[in-house]
Motif scaffolding. Structure first.
Motif, PDB file in Angstrom:
ATOM      1  N   GLN A 275       7.867  -2.271  -9.859  1.00 45.98           N
ATOM      2  CA  GLN A 275       7.480  -1.644 -11.124  1.00 45.98           C
ATOM      3  C   GLN A 275       5.975  -1.467 -11.214  1.00 45.98           C
ATOM      4  O   GLN A 275       5.487  -0.442 -11.688  1.00 45.98           O
ATOM      5  CB  GLN A 275       7.999  -2.437 -12.325  1.00 45.98           C
ATOM      6  N   GLN A 276       5.213  -2.444 -10.737  1.00 44.07           N
ATOM      7  CA  GLN A 276       3.752  -2.322 -10.742  1.00 44.07           C
ATOM      8  C   GLN A 276       3.320  -1.141  -9.872  1.00 44.07           C
ATOM      9  O   GLN A 276       2.419  -0.391 -10.250  1.00 44.07           O
ATOM     10  CB  GLN A 276       3.124  -3.623 -10.232  1.00 44.07           C
ATOM     11  N   SER A 277       3.962  -0.952  -8.732  1.00 43.08           N
ATOM     12  CA  SER A 277       3.626   0.164  -7.852  1.00 43.08           C
ATOM     13  C   SER A 277       4.030   1.503  -8.465  1.00 43.08           C
ATOM     14  O   SER A 277       3.270   2.476  -8.399  1.00 43.08           O
ATOM     15  CB  SER A 277       4.294  -0.014  -6.484  1.00 43.08           C
TER      16      SER A 277
ATOM     17  N   GLY B 226      12.936 -10.169  -3.171  1.00 37.05           N
ATOM     18  CA  GLY B 226      12.438 -11.507  -2.886  1.00 37.05           C
ATOM     19  C   GLY B 226      11.182 -11.543  -2.028  1.00 37.05           C
ATOM     20  O   GLY B 226      10.624 -12.610  -1.802  1.00 37.05           O
ATOM     21  N   LYS B 227      10.708 -10.412  -1.559  1.00 36.01           N
ATOM     22  CA  LYS B 227       9.497 -10.353  -0.716  1.00 36.01           C
ATOM     23  C   LYS B 227       8.369  -9.794  -1.566  1.00 36.01           C
ATOM     24  O   LYS B 227       8.442  -8.656  -2.033  1.00 36.01           O
ATOM     25  CB  LYS B 227       9.764  -9.458   0.497  1.00 36.01           C
ATOM     26  N   ASP B 228       7.304 -10.604  -1.796  1.00 34.06           N
ATOM     27  CA  ASP B 228       6.258 -10.140  -2.707  1.00 34.06           C
ATOM     28  C   ASP B 228       4.935  -9.772  -2.043  1.00 34.06           C
ATOM     29  O   ASP B 228       3.990  -9.381  -2.724  1.00 34.06           O
ATOM     30  CB  ASP B 228       6.023 -11.156  -3.819  1.00 34.06           C
ATOM     31  N   SER B 229       4.844  -9.866  -0.704  1.00 38.23           N
ATOM     32  CA  SER B 229       3.611  -9.439  -0.040  1.00 38.23           C
ATOM     33  C   SER B 229       3.876  -9.159   1.439  1.00 38.23           C
ATOM     34  O   SER B 229       4.874  -9.630   2.001  1.00 38.23           O
ATOM     35  CB  SER B 229       2.518 -10.496  -0.181  1.00 38.23           C
ATOM     36  N   TYR B 230       2.971  -8.391   2.030  1.00 34.98           N
ATOM     37  CA  TYR B 230       3.096  -7.990   3.437  1.00 34.98           C
ATOM     38  C   TYR B 230       1.740  -8.058   4.113  1.00 34.98           C
ATOM     39  O   TYR B 230       0.704  -7.876   3.476  1.00 34.98           O
ATOM     40  CB  TYR B 230       3.620  -6.550   3.548  1.00 34.98           C
ATOM     41  N   ASP B 231       1.754  -8.282   5.412  1.00 38.23           N
ATOM     42  CA  ASP B 231       0.549  -8.193   6.239  1.00 38.23           C
ATOM     43  C   ASP B 231       0.403  -6.730   6.643  1.00 38.23           C
ATOM     44  O   ASP B 231       1.300  -6.160   7.258  1.00 38.23           O
ATOM     45  CB  ASP B 231       0.713  -9.081   7.478  1.00 38.23           C
ATOM     46  N   HIS B 232      -0.698  -6.111   6.272  1.00 38.71           N
ATOM     47  CA  HIS B 232      -0.898  -4.688   6.579  1.00 38.71           C
ATOM     48  C   HIS B 232      -1.191  -4.432   8.045  1.00 38.71           C
ATOM     49  O   HIS B 232      -1.073  -3.304   8.511  1.00 38.71           O
ATOM     50  CB  HIS B 232      -2.040  -4.114   5.746  1.00 38.71           C
ATOM     51  N   GLY B 233      -1.598  -5.440   8.773  1.00 37.33           N
ATOM     52  CA  GLY B 233      -1.934  -5.219  10.179  1.00 37.33           C
ATOM     53  C   GLY B 233      -3.216  -4.419  10.309  1.00 37.33           C
ATOM     54  O   GLY B 233      -3.910  -4.160   9.340  1.00 37.33           O
ATOM     55  N   ASN B 234      -3.528  -4.005  11.513  1.00 34.83           N
ATOM     56  CA  ASN B 234      -4.765  -3.253  11.696  1.00 34.83           C
ATOM     57  C   ASN B 234      -4.526  -1.813  12.161  1.00 34.83           C
ATOM     58  O   ASN B 234      -5.454  -1.122  12.549  1.00 34.83           O
ATOM     59  CB  ASN B 234      -5.712  -3.980  12.653  1.00 34.83           C
ATOM     60  N   ALA B 235      -3.292  -1.342  12.110  1.00 33.83           N
ATOM     61  CA  ALA B 235      -2.991   0.022  12.525  1.00 33.83           C
ATOM     62  C   ALA B 235      -2.956   0.987  11.339  1.00 33.83           C
ATOM     63  O   ALA B 235      -3.192   2.177  11.506  1.00 33.83           O
ATOM     64  CB  ALA B 235      -1.660   0.075  13.265  1.00 33.83           C
ATOM     65  N   TYR B 236      -2.674   0.481  10.146  1.00 34.67           N
ATOM     66  CA  TYR B 236      -2.586   1.338   8.969  1.00 34.67           C
ATOM     67  C   TYR B 236      -3.966   1.857   8.594  1.00 34.67           C
ATOM     68  O   TYR B 236      -4.951   1.130   8.637  1.00 34.67           O
ATOM     69  CB  TYR B 236      -1.977   0.567   7.793  1.00 34.67           C
ATOM     70  N   GLY B 237      -4.026   3.113   8.193  1.00 29.82           N
ATOM     71  CA  GLY B 237      -5.290   3.703   7.777  1.00 29.82           C
ATOM     72  C   GLY B 237      -5.318   3.999   6.294  1.00 29.82           C
ATOM     73  O   GLY B 237      -5.798   3.204   5.500  1.00 29.82           O
TER      74      GLY B 237
ATOM     75  N   ARG C 226      -7.551   1.689  -3.989  1.00 32.12           N
ATOM     76  CA  ARG C 226      -6.603   0.670  -3.500  1.00 32.12           C
ATOM     77  C   ARG C 226      -5.456   0.541  -4.488  1.00 32.12           C
ATOM     78  O   ARG C 226      -5.685   0.419  -5.695  1.00 32.12           O
ATOM     79  CB  ARG C 226      -7.362  -0.655  -3.372  1.00 32.12           C
ATOM     80  N   ASP C 227      -4.206   0.577  -3.991  1.00 34.41           N
ATOM     81  CA  ASP C 227      -3.059   0.416  -4.880  1.00 34.41           C
ATOM     82  C   ASP C 227      -2.777  -1.075  -5.095  1.00 34.41           C
ATOM     83  O   ASP C 227      -3.473  -1.926  -4.527  1.00 34.41           O
ATOM     84  CB  ASP C 227      -1.849   1.205  -4.345  1.00 34.41           C
ATOM     85  N   PRO C 228      -1.784  -1.433  -5.924  1.00 35.15           N
ATOM     86  CA  PRO C 228      -1.544  -2.855  -6.228  1.00 35.15           C
ATOM     87  C   PRO C 228      -1.234  -3.721  -5.000  1.00 35.15           C
ATOM     88  O   PRO C 228      -1.433  -4.930  -5.035  1.00 35.15           O
ATOM     89  CB  PRO C 228      -0.337  -2.820  -7.174  1.00 35.15           C
ATOM     90  N   ASP C 229      -0.734  -3.113  -3.914  1.00 34.29           N
ATOM     91  CA  ASP C 229      -0.441  -3.877  -2.705  1.00 34.29           C
ATOM     92  C   ASP C 229      -1.572  -3.837  -1.687  1.00 34.29           C
ATOM     93  O   ASP C 229      -1.447  -4.337  -0.583  1.00 34.29           O
ATOM     94  CB  ASP C 229       0.859  -3.358  -2.067  1.00 34.29           C
ATOM     95  N   GLY C 230      -2.693  -3.218  -2.055  1.00 34.88           N
ATOM     96  CA  GLY C 230      -3.848  -3.173  -1.163  1.00 34.88           C
ATOM     97  C   GLY C 230      -3.897  -1.980  -0.254  1.00 34.88           C
ATOM     98  O   GLY C 230      -4.787  -1.868   0.581  1.00 34.88           O
ATOM     99  N   TYR C 231      -2.943  -1.044  -0.384  1.00 37.86           N
ATOM    100  CA  TYR C 231      -2.973   0.164   0.443  1.00 37.86           C
ATOM    101  C   TYR C 231      -4.060   1.092  -0.066  1.00 37.86           C
ATOM    102  O   TYR C 231      -4.300   1.195  -1.275  1.00 37.86           O
ATOM    103  CB  TYR C 231      -1.627   0.901   0.396  1.00 37.86           C
ATOM    104  N   ALA C 232      -4.698   1.787   0.867  1.00 36.59           N
ATOM    105  CA  ALA C 232      -5.745   2.745   0.491  1.00 36.59           C
ATOM    106  C   ALA C 232      -5.176   4.144   0.492  1.00 36.59           C
ATOM    107  O   ALA C 232      -4.328   4.477   1.244  1.00 36.59           O
ATOM    108  CB  ALA C 232      -6.885   2.670   1.509  1.00 36.59           C
TER     109      ALA C 232
END
Length: 118
Positions: A12-14, A60-71, A112-118
């Motif tokens: 919902q936040q997203s 039930g999953k509230d966060s993710y590791d973005h890794g270093n490939a996402y731009g 930056r969105d609520p999950d840290g995506y740019a």
């Protein structure tokens, strides 16, 4: 291209961010109880007209590791300065203010969105 999928920790936040702050529409949403996930598609137009974002919430999953490939996900806008002011006024995180891209003249900004995506 149909869509880009982003995994989100609070659906919902997203949805609120992409609709209320970025000005998209919630195009459709569906739950899959068997596999415990919910999909929400947001965009400026239907997928028949342009690419959209698929927001995937795995229950039930509230966060993710973005890794270093996402731009980033890029949007074309009429007035980058005005849009960034509106995004900031609505509580959005404009972490790179509008200005020319390094080594070029194209004006860019990063939000930056609520999950840290740019």
């Amino acid at each position: 291209m149909l869509h880009t999928m982003l995994r989100v920790g609070d659906l919902q936040q997203s949805i609120d961010f992409y609709t209320n702050i970025m000005g998209m529409q919630l195009l459709r949403q569906s739950d899959n109880p068997e596999y415990q996930y919910t999909l929400a598609f947001v965009g400026y137009a239907d997928e028949k007209e342009q690419a959209v974002l698929e927001l995937t919430y795995n229950w039930g999953k509230d966060s993710y590791d973005h890794g270093n490939a996402y731009g980033h996900v890029a949007f074309a806008v009429q007035d980058i300065y005005s849009l960034c002011e509106q995004i900031s006024a609505k509580g959005g995180d404009v972490y790179r203010q509008p200005g020319p891209v390094k080594g070029g003249t194209t004006l860019i900004a990063f939000v930056r969105d609520p999950d840290g995506y740019a």
